[in-house]
Write a protein that holds these residues in place. Structure first.
Motif, PDB file in Angstrom:
ATOM      1  N   THR A 530       0.816  -1.214   0.000  1.00  0.00           N
ATOM      2  CA  THR A 530       0.000   0.000   0.000  1.00  0.00           C
ATOM      3  C   THR A 530       0.847   1.260   0.000  1.00  0.00           C
ATOM      4  O   THR A 530       0.387   2.326  -0.431  1.00  0.00           O
ATOM      5  CB  THR A 530      -0.935   0.007   1.222  1.00  0.00           C
ATOM      6  OG1 THR A 530      -0.148  -0.143   2.408  1.00  0.00           O
ATOM      7  CG2 THR A 530      -1.944  -1.136   1.123  1.00  0.00           C
ATOM      8  N   ASP A 531       2.086   1.179   0.485  1.00  0.00           N
ATOM      9  CA  ASP A 531       2.952   2.355   0.473  1.00  0.00           C
ATOM     10  C   ASP A 531       3.703   2.508  -0.842  1.00  0.00           C
ATOM     11  O   ASP A 531       4.586   3.368  -0.974  1.00  0.00           O
ATOM     12  CB  ASP A 531       3.939   2.307   1.639  1.00  0.00           C
ATOM     13  CG  ASP A 531       4.883   1.097   1.543  1.00  0.00           C
ATOM     14  OD1 ASP A 531       4.693   0.255   0.638  1.00  0.00           O
ATOM     15  OD2 ASP A 531       5.807   1.002   2.385  1.00  0.00           O
ATOM     16  N   GLY A 532       3.375   1.644  -1.835  1.00  0.00           N
ATOM     17  CA  GLY A 532       4.009   1.750  -3.151  1.00  0.00           C
ATOM     18  C   GLY A 532       5.345   1.076  -3.256  1.00  0.00           C
ATOM     19  O   GLY A 532       6.080   1.309  -4.220  1.00  0.00           O
ATOM     20  N   THR A 533       5.694   0.221  -2.310  1.00  0.00           N
ATOM     21  CA  THR A 533       6.958  -0.501  -2.371  1.00  0.00           C
ATOM     22  C   THR A 533       6.693  -1.967  -2.684  1.00  0.00           C
ATOM     23  O   THR A 533       5.575  -2.456  -2.586  1.00  0.00           O
ATOM     24  CB  THR A 533       7.727  -0.395  -1.048  1.00  0.00           C
ATOM     25  OG1 THR A 533       6.979  -1.047  -0.018  1.00  0.00           O
ATOM     26  CG2 THR A 533       7.984   1.061  -0.690  1.00  0.00           C
ATOM     27  N   PHE A 534       7.747  -2.672  -3.054  1.00  0.00           N
ATOM     28  CA  PHE A 534       7.676  -4.123  -3.243  1.00  0.00           C
ATOM     29  C   PHE A 534       8.889  -4.751  -2.577  1.00  0.00           C
ATOM     30  O   PHE A 534       9.937  -4.100  -2.413  1.00  0.00           O
ATOM     31  CB  PHE A 534       7.583  -4.503  -4.722  1.00  0.00           C
ATOM     32  CG  PHE A 534       8.741  -4.046  -5.569  1.00  0.00           C
ATOM     33  CD1 PHE A 534       9.855  -4.858  -5.761  1.00  0.00           C
ATOM     34  CD2 PHE A 534       8.725  -2.796  -6.183  1.00  0.00           C
ATOM     35  CE1 PHE A 534      10.914  -4.447  -6.540  1.00  0.00           C
ATOM     36  CE2 PHE A 534       9.795  -2.371  -6.966  1.00  0.00           C
ATOM     37  CZ  PHE A 534      10.887  -3.200  -7.151  1.00  0.00           C
ATOM     38  N   THR A 535       8.760  -6.006  -2.188  1.00  0.00           N
ATOM     39  CA  THR A 535       9.779  -6.685  -1.381  1.00  0.00           C
ATOM     40  C   THR A 535      10.164  -8.007  -2.037  1.00  0.00           C
ATOM     41  O   THR A 535       9.290  -8.737  -2.533  1.00  0.00           O
ATOM     42  CB  THR A 535       9.251  -6.945   0.041  1.00  0.00           C
ATOM     43  OG1 THR A 535       8.815  -5.706   0.615  1.00  0.00           O
ATOM     44  CG2 THR A 535      10.322  -7.568   0.917  1.00  0.00           C
ATOM     45  N   THR A 536      11.466  -8.307  -2.034  1.00  0.00           N
ATOM     46  CA  THR A 536      11.919  -9.567  -2.621  1.00  0.00           C
ATOM     47  C   THR A 536      11.485 -10.743  -1.752  1.00  0.00           C
ATOM     48  O   THR A 536      11.412 -10.658  -0.522  1.00  0.00           O
ATOM     49  CB  THR A 536      13.450  -9.572  -2.766  1.00  0.00           C
ATOM     50  OG1 THR A 536      14.037  -9.300  -1.497  1.00  0.00           O
ATOM     51  CG2 THR A 536      13.895  -8.518  -3.761  1.00  0.00           C
TER      52      THR A 536
END
Length: 651
Positions: A530-536
């Motif tokens: 939701t904060d516009g980030t993505f995680t590996t």
């Protein structure tokens, strides 16, 4: 002559009727025959052939000089003239030789013959040197059954303007206000009859003057009919010829084309550029290339000026031997695209029977197959589908080819439908002979794949990133203004890669160099937080969910949080989403999903510089106390030495 025989028979019949009235009355009552009416007398079948007379321009002639500017040869080269419907192409000072062979082979022997057969031909042209209306020019070498016909029979008009142009640009025939382009022929009456199984052949030549750019032939036939008047009806035919005209096709980005044409709404159908006719405007027309679309790398595929005929008609694969390429060349005033698969179109709605003397182009109607022509010079014309290329990585959007309201004929049923088409014309500006048509495309969207590793290449889960699109802040060649919505200015620095721990320690301790502000727009895709980030993930990778949504171009991934024990050395790393095309097994480019790939390396936090760094050095005990056994060994040695000395001196 057959007519003389008929007159003698009537005279004999008159004498017999005078002498033997009563017998004749009985015979007349039993054998009377009524003269056939026009509707009952069929028109003779005919074959029509056009040949190309290759002429020569007089090099010393110039517009305004007497004559037509052409040199005549006693034995000119003559070849077959390929026609496309009612049109064909010749060069100035070339000519058209027309041969028409008429025959009656289905006439009832008891039906009276056709009397006073009529045939008329007109030949008129326009000139490139001025805007005069059509000028009449007599045909030459008119022959019937191999015998020259007296020119006085057909050269009965003065060579003068036969039509004038109205203020609205349309043509008006002098005297009768006929709205058609070509005036009706003056018929030559041949004092002859058509009996059953009788054949007559007519032949004539017509030349295009040196400064001619368009000409038309009108052929009319008929008969005076029988003694009660009437006619067998009229069959009309003809041919239009013009000098060479060409077309080519260009393949460009839809956004660039619309910017050049000031079409702001991307959902609006592209407006057609004005067609340039032989007397029309040139600037801004289809003769004008759109200069901003002619810049380097603006074309998505090479300009198409010719095409293999099997690409135009795939049905000819294996049918036509050595098909070769055909240039997109035809006569001025002819259509540039084919009314597939027909040689010409007919305006009437509903079922249609082809006209005598004209054939469908390369199409055998009986077998519904193409003729097995081996001649690549047959004028195969491109179709809209054949020139609408499939360009790997792009999707077709639109074109600026006009829609012909008269439509085309489609199988089955020969039903008329609207058809994209345009008319080729040779503009009066010498050397300007090619019309340019544009097809527009949009790039297929792509995706990306990020891989997170440590210095050894092992995957690192749990790293968080943001995605940014690089926005060029200058207009494109056609003036597409940059969309700066939701953009920010951020410092992006050169990517650094340390060679050893000392370099890593130095890089982390100092500010990066070679930095520049970039205009970036944050991009959020399916699968982002939701904060516009993505995680590996556990495998150290991340790929967006859902359908591809990134236009091919340049992007940056921004690392905002590294896994515990690791450092972010490079905040931004470049990512390119390529054109969505790849090579298949045969090496041909095809549309495909080709993700942009980026590998992000993290480095473990290095130790302080004053700590031992030799990996072979033994570890210290966990107590932190200094070992005492080395001192004990030294004291033992000293004690031994003292004891030995004491014994020596005591003796």
């Amino acid at each position: 002559m057959a007519n003389s025989k008929a007159i003698n028979s009537k005279q004999v019949l008159t004498l017999l009727l005078s002498a033997l009235f009563s017998i004749a009355a009985i015979l007349a009552a039993q054998y009377v025959s009524v003269p056939a009416q026009a509707a009952e007398r069929p028109f003779p079948d005919y074959d029509l052939e056009f040949e190309w007379i290759h002429g020569e321009v007089d090099p010393n002639w110039k517009p305004g000089d007497p004559g037509d500017g052409c040199l005549r040869s006693a034995n000119p080269e003559i070849t077959h003239l390929y026609t496309y419907g009612f049109g064909s192409k010749i060069h100035p000072c070339d000519g058209v030789r027309t041969t028409m062979t008429f025959n009656y082979n289905e006439v009832n022997p008891a039906m009276p013959p056709t009397l006073q057969f009529r045939l008329g031909v007109t030949w008129q042209y326009t000139k490139r040197s001025d805007n005069n209306p059509y000028i009449w020019k007599p045909v030459e070498n008119f022959m019937m059954d191999g015998q020259l016909v007296d020119p006085a029979k057909y050269d009965t008009l003065n060579q003068e303007d036969v039509v004038v142009k109205r203020p609205d640009g349309t043509w008006q025939h002098l005297g009768n206000n006929n709205p058609r382009d070509f005036f009706e022929p003056v018929h030559v009456v041949f004092d002859d009859e058509f009996y059953n199984d009788e054949v007559h052949t007519f032949r004539w030549d017509a030349y295009l003057p040196a400064d001619g750019d368009f000409a038309g032939m009108t052929i009319g036939t008929g008969s005076t009919g029988d003694t009660e008047g009437g006619s067998i009806g009229v069959k009309a035919n003809g041919l239009k010829v013009g000098i060479s005209a060409y077309a080519d096709y260009r393949y460009v980005l839809d956004s660039e084309y619309r910017a050049a044409r000031n079409i702001a709404d991307p959902t609006v159908k592209i407006k057609n550029r004005p067609l340039a006719y032989w007397g029309g405007e040139l600037a801004g027309s289809t003769y004008t290339t759109i200069q901003c679309l002619e810049q380097p790398n603006q074309h998505l595929a090479p300009v198409m000026r010719e095409q293999n005929i099997t690409e135009i008609y795939p049905e000819l694969v294996g049918v036509v031997a050595n098909p070769g390429n055909t240039e997109f060349e035809s006569s001025s005033g002819d259509f540039a695209l084919a009314y597939y698969p027909y040689e010409f179109f007919v305006g009437q709605v509903g079922n249609w029977a082809d006209l005598t003397g004209l054939k469908l182009m390369n199409w055998d109607k009986a077998t519904e197959t193409f003729y097995s022509h081996g001649d690549k010079n047959i004028p195969y014309k491109p179709t809209l589908e054949s020139v609408k290329r499939e360009i790997p990585g792009y999707t077709y959007v639109d074109n600026d080819i006009p829609i012909d309201p008269e439509g085309k004929l489609e199988m089955p049923g020969y039903r008329k439908t609207a058809a994209p088409n345009f008319e080729l014309s040779y503009h009066k500006t010498m050397g300007v002979d090619t019309q340019h048509m544009y097809f527009t495309y949009k790039p297929n969207p792509g995706s990306f794949e990020l891989t997170k590793t440590d210095a050894t290449g092992a995957p690192l889960p749990g790293a968080r990133f943001e995605l940014y699109q690089l926005v060029e802040d200058v207009a494109t060649p056609c003036g597409v203004a940059p969309d700066l919505t939701d953009t920010v200015q951020l410092e992006v620095c050169e990517v650094r890669t340390p060679a050893n721990t000392d370099e890593l320690r130095d890089m982390l301790a100092s500010a990066p160099t070679q930095c520049a502000p970039k205009t970036l727009r944050k991009v959020v895709l399916d699968g982002f937080a939701t904060d516009g980030t993505f995680t590996t993930g556990d495998d150290g990778k991340f790929t967006p969910q859902g359908e591809p949504a990134l236009l091919p171009g340049n992007y940056f991934v921004r690392e905002v949080a590294a896994p515990a024990g690791y450092e972010i050395l490079n905040e931004f790393l470049p990512l390119e989403v390529p054109v969505q095309a790849a090579k298949d097994k045969s090496g041909q480019l095809v549309s495909a999903a080709v993700p942009g790939k980026v590998v992000v390396n993290n480095f473990q936090t290095p130790p302080p510089p004053d700590e031992p760094e030799d990996p072979n050095e033994p570890d210290l005990p966990p107590t932190g106390m200094t070992p005492v056994w080395p001192a004990a060994i030294v004291l033992l040695g000293l004690g031994t030495a003292v004891l030995l000395l004491k014994r020596k001196y005591s003796k």
